[in-house]
Design a protein around this motif. Structure first.
Motif, PDB file in Angstrom:
ATOM      1  N   PRO A 156       6.009  -9.122  -3.377  1.00 14.28           N
ATOM      2  CA  PRO A 156       5.933  -9.538  -1.966  1.00 14.28           C
ATOM      3  C   PRO A 156       4.629  -9.054  -1.355  1.00 14.28           C
ATOM      4  CG  PRO A 156       7.400  -7.657  -2.221  1.00 14.28           C
ATOM      5  CD  PRO A 156       7.056  -8.105  -3.608  1.00 14.28           C
ATOM      6  N   ALA A 157       4.216  -9.719  -0.293  1.00 10.70           N
ATOM      7  CA  ALA A 157       2.981  -9.325   0.381  1.00 10.70           C
ATOM      8  C   ALA A 157       3.118  -7.923   0.970  1.00 10.70           C
ATOM      9  CB  ALA A 157       2.652 -10.328   1.488  1.00 10.70           C
ATOM     10  N   TYR A 158       2.075  -7.138   0.849  1.00 12.64           N
ATOM     11  CA  TYR A 158       2.080  -5.781   1.396  1.00 12.64           C
ATOM     12  C   TYR A 158       1.918  -5.838   2.910  1.00 12.64           C
ATOM     13  CZ  TYR A 158       0.653  -0.989   2.375  1.00 12.64           C
ATOM     14  OH  TYR A 158       0.562   0.281   2.894  1.00 12.64           O
ATOM     15  N   LYS A 159       2.778  -5.112   3.637  1.00 11.11           N
ATOM     16  CA  LYS A 159       2.751  -5.139   5.095  1.00 11.11           C
ATOM     17  C   LYS A 159       2.630  -3.742   5.704  1.00 11.11           C
ATOM     18  CE  LYS A 159       5.553  -9.364   5.285  1.00 11.11           C
ATOM     19  NZ  LYS A 159       6.817  -9.980   5.769  1.00 11.11           N
ATOM     20  N   GLY A 160       2.359  -2.740   4.883  1.00  9.68           N
ATOM     21  CA  GLY A 160       2.269  -1.381   5.377  1.00  9.68           C
ATOM     22  C   GLY A 160       0.908  -1.047   5.955  1.00  9.68           C
ATOM     23  N   ASP A 166      -2.947   0.192   6.254  1.00 11.80           N
ATOM     24  CA  ASP A 166      -4.020  -0.098   5.310  1.00 11.80           C
ATOM     25  C   ASP A 166      -4.357   1.149   4.484  1.00 11.80           C
ATOM     26  OD1 ASP A 166      -5.836   1.548   6.753  1.00 11.80           O
ATOM     27  OD2 ASP A 166      -6.510  -0.139   7.966  1.00 11.80           O
ATOM     28  N   TYR A 167      -5.150   0.947   3.452  1.00 14.96           N
ATOM     29  CA  TYR A 167      -5.434   2.000   2.483  1.00 14.96           C
ATOM     30  C   TYR A 167      -6.025   3.240   3.151  1.00 14.96           C
ATOM     31  CZ  TYR A 167      -6.971   4.214  -1.865  1.00 14.96           C
ATOM     32  OH  TYR A 167      -7.155   5.096  -2.897  1.00 14.96           O
ATOM     33  N   ASP A 168      -6.977   3.040   4.030  1.00 15.77           N
ATOM     34  CA  ASP A 168      -7.630   4.176   4.684  1.00 15.77           C
ATOM     35  C   ASP A 168      -6.649   4.954   5.554  1.00 15.77           C
ATOM     36  OD1 ASP A 168     -10.028   3.561   3.495  1.00 15.77           O
ATOM     37  OD2 ASP A 168     -10.783   2.397   5.186  1.00 15.77           O
ATOM     38  N   LYS A 169      -5.743   4.244   6.236  1.00 15.88           N
ATOM     39  CA  LYS A 169      -4.746   4.905   7.072  1.00 15.88           C
ATOM     40  C   LYS A 169      -3.804   5.743   6.217  1.00 15.88           C
ATOM     41  CE  LYS A 169      -2.318   5.776  10.791  1.00 15.88           C
ATOM     42  NZ  LYS A 169      -2.819   6.711  11.822  1.00 15.88           N
ATOM     43  N   ILE A 170      -3.371   5.182   5.089  1.00 16.61           N
ATOM     44  CA  ILE A 170      -2.496   5.914   4.164  1.00 16.61           C
ATOM     45  C   ILE A 170      -3.204   7.175   3.670  1.00 16.61           C
ATOM     46  CG2 ILE A 170      -1.487   5.859   1.848  1.00 16.61           C
ATOM     47  CD1 ILE A 170       0.256   4.378   3.728  1.00 16.61           C
ATOM     48  N   THR A 171      -4.473   7.038   3.308  1.00 16.90           N
ATOM     49  CA  THR A 171      -5.246   8.186   2.829  1.00 16.90           C
ATOM     50  C   THR A 171      -5.346   9.271   3.891  1.00 16.90           C
ATOM     51  OG1 THR A 171      -6.557   6.728   1.403  1.00 16.90           O
ATOM     52  CG2 THR A 171      -7.465   8.897   1.862  1.00 16.90           C
ATOM     53  N   ASP A 172      -5.544   8.858   5.135  1.00 10.57           N
ATOM     54  CA  ASP A 172      -5.653   9.808   6.237  1.00 10.57           C
ATOM     55  C   ASP A 172      -4.324  10.530   6.474  1.00 10.57           C
ATOM     56  OD1 ASP A 172      -7.188  10.905   8.525  1.00 10.57           O
ATOM     57  OD2 ASP A 172      -5.675   9.845   9.708  1.00 10.57           O
ATOM     58  N   ILE A 173      -3.223   9.782   6.460  1.00 12.61           N
ATOM     59  CA  ILE A 173      -1.896  10.382   6.636  1.00 12.61           C
ATOM     60  C   ILE A 173      -1.613  11.379   5.518  1.00 12.61           C
ATOM     61  CG2 ILE A 173       0.594   9.916   6.601  1.00 12.61           C
ATOM     62  CD1 ILE A 173      -0.047   7.202   7.920  1.00 12.61           C
ATOM     63  N   ARG A 174      -1.984  11.004   4.311  1.00 13.45           N
ATOM     64  CA  ARG A 174      -1.739  11.883   3.156  1.00 13.45           C
ATOM     65  C   ARG A 174      -2.444  13.226   3.328  1.00 13.45           C
ATOM     66  NH1 ARG A 174       0.539  10.568  -1.622  1.00 13.45           N
ATOM     67  NH2 ARG A 174       0.080  11.818  -3.462  1.00 13.45           N
ATOM     68  N   LYS A 175      -3.669  13.188   3.843  1.00 13.81           N
ATOM     69  CA  LYS A 175      -4.429  14.420   4.052  1.00 13.81           C
ATOM     70  C   LYS A 175      -3.858  15.265   5.187  1.00 13.81           C
ATOM     71  CE  LYS A 175      -8.893  12.645   2.387  1.00 13.81           C
ATOM     72  NZ  LYS A 175     -10.277  12.267   2.790  1.00 13.81           N
ATOM     73  N   LYS A 176      -3.423  14.606   6.246  1.00 18.15           N
ATOM     74  CA  LYS A 176      -3.014  15.334   7.449  1.00 18.15           C
ATOM     75  C   LYS A 176      -1.541  15.738   7.460  1.00 18.15           C
ATOM     76  CE  LYS A 176      -6.467  13.259  10.539  1.00 18.15           C
ATOM     77  NZ  LYS A 176      -6.661  12.372  11.722  1.00 18.15           N
ATOM     78  N   ASN A 177      -0.682  14.935   6.844  1.00 18.61           N
ATOM     79  CA  ASN A 177       0.754  15.122   7.032  1.00 18.61           C
ATOM     80  C   ASN A 177       1.548  15.459   5.777  1.00 18.61           C
ATOM     81  OD1 ASN A 177       0.046  12.537   9.154  1.00 18.61           O
ATOM     82  ND2 ASN A 177       0.887  14.419   9.988  1.00 18.61           N
ATOM     83  N   LEU A 224      -2.498   2.752  -4.501  1.00 20.54           N
ATOM     84  CA  LEU A 224      -1.465   2.582  -3.491  1.00 20.54           C
ATOM     85  C   LEU A 224      -0.462   1.574  -4.067  1.00 20.54           C
ATOM     86  CD1 LEU A 224      -0.153   2.922  -0.760  1.00 20.54           C
ATOM     87  CD2 LEU A 224      -1.850   1.370   0.228  1.00 20.54           C
ATOM     88  N   ILE A 225       0.574   2.100  -4.710  1.00 17.13           N
ATOM     89  CA  ILE A 225       1.541   1.244  -5.387  1.00 17.13           C
ATOM     90  C   ILE A 225       2.511   0.673  -4.364  1.00 17.13           C
ATOM     91  CG2 ILE A 225       3.417   1.189  -7.080  1.00 17.13           C
ATOM     92  CD1 ILE A 225       0.625   1.398  -8.312  1.00 17.13           C
ATOM     93  N   HIS A 226       2.692  -0.626  -4.440  1.00 19.44           N
ATOM     94  CA  HIS A 226       3.481  -1.332  -3.438  1.00 19.44           C
ATOM     95  C   HIS A 226       4.769  -1.909  -4.010  1.00 19.44           C
ATOM     96  CE1 HIS A 226       4.801  -4.500  -0.804  1.00 19.44           C
ATOM     97  NE2 HIS A 226       4.262  -5.451  -1.510  1.00 19.44           N
ATOM     98  N   SER A 227       4.734  -2.352  -5.271  1.00 17.77           N
ATOM     99  CA  SER A 227       5.884  -3.058  -5.821  1.00 17.77           C
ATOM    100  C   SER A 227       5.978  -2.785  -7.318  1.00 17.77           C
ATOM    101  CB  SER A 227       5.728  -4.571  -5.574  1.00 17.77           C
ATOM    102  OG  SER A 227       6.793  -5.307  -6.154  1.00 17.77           O
ATOM    103  N   GLY A 228       7.194  -2.895  -7.857  1.00 18.44           N
ATOM    104  CA  GLY A 228       7.389  -2.699  -9.287  1.00 18.44           C
ATOM    105  C   GLY A 228       8.382  -3.693  -9.843  1.00 18.44           C
ATOM    106  N   HIS A 229       8.148  -4.091 -11.075  1.00 12.38           N
ATOM    107  CA  HIS A 229       9.069  -5.006 -11.759  1.00 12.38           C
ATOM    108  C   HIS A 229       9.059  -4.685 -13.240  1.00 12.38           C
ATOM    109  CE1 HIS A 229      11.264  -8.638 -12.844  1.00 12.38           C
ATOM    110  NE2 HIS A 229      10.318  -8.913 -13.720  1.00 12.38           N
ATOM    111  N   MET A 230      10.164  -4.136 -13.741  1.00 12.18           N
ATOM    112  CA  MET A 230      10.319  -3.788 -15.155  1.00 12.18           C
ATOM    113  C   MET A 230       9.193  -2.846 -15.612  1.00 12.18           C
ATOM    114  SD  MET A 230      13.194  -5.108 -15.502  1.00 12.18           S
ATOM    115  CE  MET A 230      13.574  -4.967 -17.227  1.00 12.18           C
TER     116      MET A 230
END
Length: 510
Positions: A42-46, A48-59, A73-79
């Motif tokens: 499915p299309a990624y709707k979370g 963006d990459y930079d925001k995720i990176t920033d949250i990871r560092k701060k929180n 940034l893993i979004h989906s998995g199948h088998m």
């Protein structure tokens, strides 16, 4: 098993080196090496990459370290497949650290969870619900002997933590033995069991009553030879074993264990010995044949119980057997399990005999989420899938093929010092010198590892020196997947060899 034709990496072309083409929607003709996958993420709707990176560092706490220079940034998995936020596809050869056993988002496991979510989420065990009882019976039916009572928890650390408690209560002894190079968890209690300096904090009391004994490693240890491991692949060392005396290395390591009982244990008494059937974090290290059986006998003769840690080696991964300890010819007193038990869902268990289980009646003991309806439903579905899809047999056949092909690679590239494992629990040890077995330095290992990722294959790493490539994929991987992984690995090793040769040539000219 008939040999399979491996794709020639020299014919893949420069385009094959561009990860941006290795995705679910675009595949040029030169990309036919990557097996087909009809699943579209499915299309990624979370964020963006930079925001995720920033949250990871701060929180998130700084101990949560990501793989790779530019983390995925893993979004989906199948088998056996993973997809990042851009939809790029990767072959998962590490299974979420040996945790995804039957496949990412397996339809049958998903369905079991969805149905249970609609019925009952949680009650705790102050009430009865059917799923924990159905699952307890199904799970213990898979174990030999009198291993018929189970206590459910949420992680491998919790399982080993409880096993320590049970061993000490049941035996009345305190001392516990584990191997150097082992990994059994990171709770304050199990950190003492773990014998990897990189996983230990400088806290008082962590190692009270715990002794780390010599690791019986046929490749890096003092003793070992070309017939010591229960594996399709053996070391290059000369072997002293013979049909009359058995494994010489096992005998020598056993003598060292006897010395611990003689000199280090109070009156020689012990509460327990823990052993992974194959060491996981330590780099897929296997023990000499017959050693574990002799060690278990020694432990029991001195008042202790033998605990098999099946967190990584259980549920058919080693191929020949459902449990790794079966390959050692023993029936443990306590078995701990996690990871593949729930295919990634938080689930773990301690299975033991009724006699040992009685010790928990000395006081109240409670786990809020252990054996909850959701986890039990997932666990049941995982057992069904392993049986219905013959994943233990697949682990044996595909894993043996993989190991033999890696052994062929070893003959071509001298940075591969050792290939080892059983089924789909495989390790490749990289060295800078085969004779001295000097570990390949981490920057060089990372170069190989990162390059494999860039070409679409995700491997793990382990070993005390970080120089072992850990291969523990979902057990649904196919021969075609292995061919692709081998092609990528050979492409990367070939490039590495060429770069090293050029570097040597430049140094000679200087």
């Amino acid at each position: 098993m008939a040999p399979r034709k491996i794709l020639d990496p020299s014919k893949l072309g420069q385009a094959f080196r561009t990860l941006s083409t290795l995705n679910s929607t675009a595949k040029p003709a030169t990309q036919n090496a990557m097996p087909e996958c009809s699943f579209l993420p499915p299309a990624y709707k979370g964020p963006d990459y930079d925001k995720i990176t920033d949250i990871r560092k701060k929180n998130l706490t700084p101990n949560i370290v990501s793989y790779y220079k530019k983390p995925l940034l893993i979004h989906s998995g199948h088998m056996q497949w993973l997809f990042d936020h851009d939809g790029k596809r990767y072959l998962d050869m590490f299974g979420g650290i040996v945790t995804v056993s039957v496949g990412h988002c397996h339809p049958k496991v998903n369905k079991a969870l969805e149905e249970q979510v609609k019925t009952l989420w949680h009650t705790t065990n102050i009430y009865m619900h059917p799923k924990i009882h159905e699952y307890a019976q199904r799970l213990t039916d898979k174990l030999p002997g009198d291993l018929k009572q189970v206590y459910f928890v949420n992680s491998g650390s919790e399982a080993n933590d409880l096993a320590m408690l049970m061993a000490r209560l049941h035996t009345g002894n305190y001392e516990i033995l584990t191997f150097k190079n082992c990994y059994h968890g990171m709770s304050p209690y199990t950190m003492g069991l773990t014998a990897h300096s990189t996983w230990r904090f400088p806290l008082p009391g962590v190692s009270n009553g715990i002794h780390h004994v010599m690791n019986p490693d046929p490749y890096l240890g003092i003793w070992g030879g070309s017939a010591c491991r229960d594996s399709p692949c053996q070391t290059d060392r000369k072997c002293e074993c013979n049909s009359e005396s058995g494994c010489s290395a096992a005998s020598e390591y056993y003598k060292q264990l006897e010395q611990v009982f003689k000199f280090s244990l109070p009156r020689g008494k012990v509460a327990a010995m823990f052993a992974e059937s194959i060491q996981g974090v330590g780099g897929t290290v296997q023990f000499p044949k017959s050693y574990i059986k002799k060690a278990a006998e020694l432990v029991r003769a001195n008042g202790g119980v033998f605990i098999a840690d099946e967190v990584q080696s259980g549920f058919g991964r080693t191929g020949e057997h459902f449990w790794g300890f079966e390959g050692h010819g023993i029936v443990p007193d306590i078995v701990t399990m996690a990871k593949g038990i729930g295919n990634g869902f938080p689930l773990a268990a301690v299975v033991t005999t009724p006699k040992i289980a009685e010790c928990l009646g000395q006081a109240l003991h409670f786990n809020t989420y252990g054996g909850n309806p959701l986890a039990s439903s997932v666990g049941l579905a995982v057992l069904d899938v392993i049986k219905e899809e013959k994943l233990q047999q697949n682990s044996l056949e595909v894993g043996t093929y993989f190991l033999k092909a890696l052994e062929d690679l070893k003959q071509k590239y001298d940075i591969i010092g050792d290939v080892r494992g059983k089924g789909l629990m495989i390790g490749i040890e990289f060295v800078s010198d085969r004779v001295t077995k000097t570990p390949l330095s981490v920057p060089h290992v990372l170069e190989i590892w990162e390059s494999c990722k860039d070409l679409g294959v995700l491997f793990g790493r382990g070993g005390i020196s970080g120089n072992v490539m850990r291969i523990k994929p979902p057990m649904c991987v196919s021969f075609e997947d292995v061919d692709f992984a081998l092609t990528i690995l050979e492409t990367v090793l070939s490039d590495y060899h060429i770069k090293k040769q050029r570097s040597w040539n430049r140094n000679i000219r200087k």
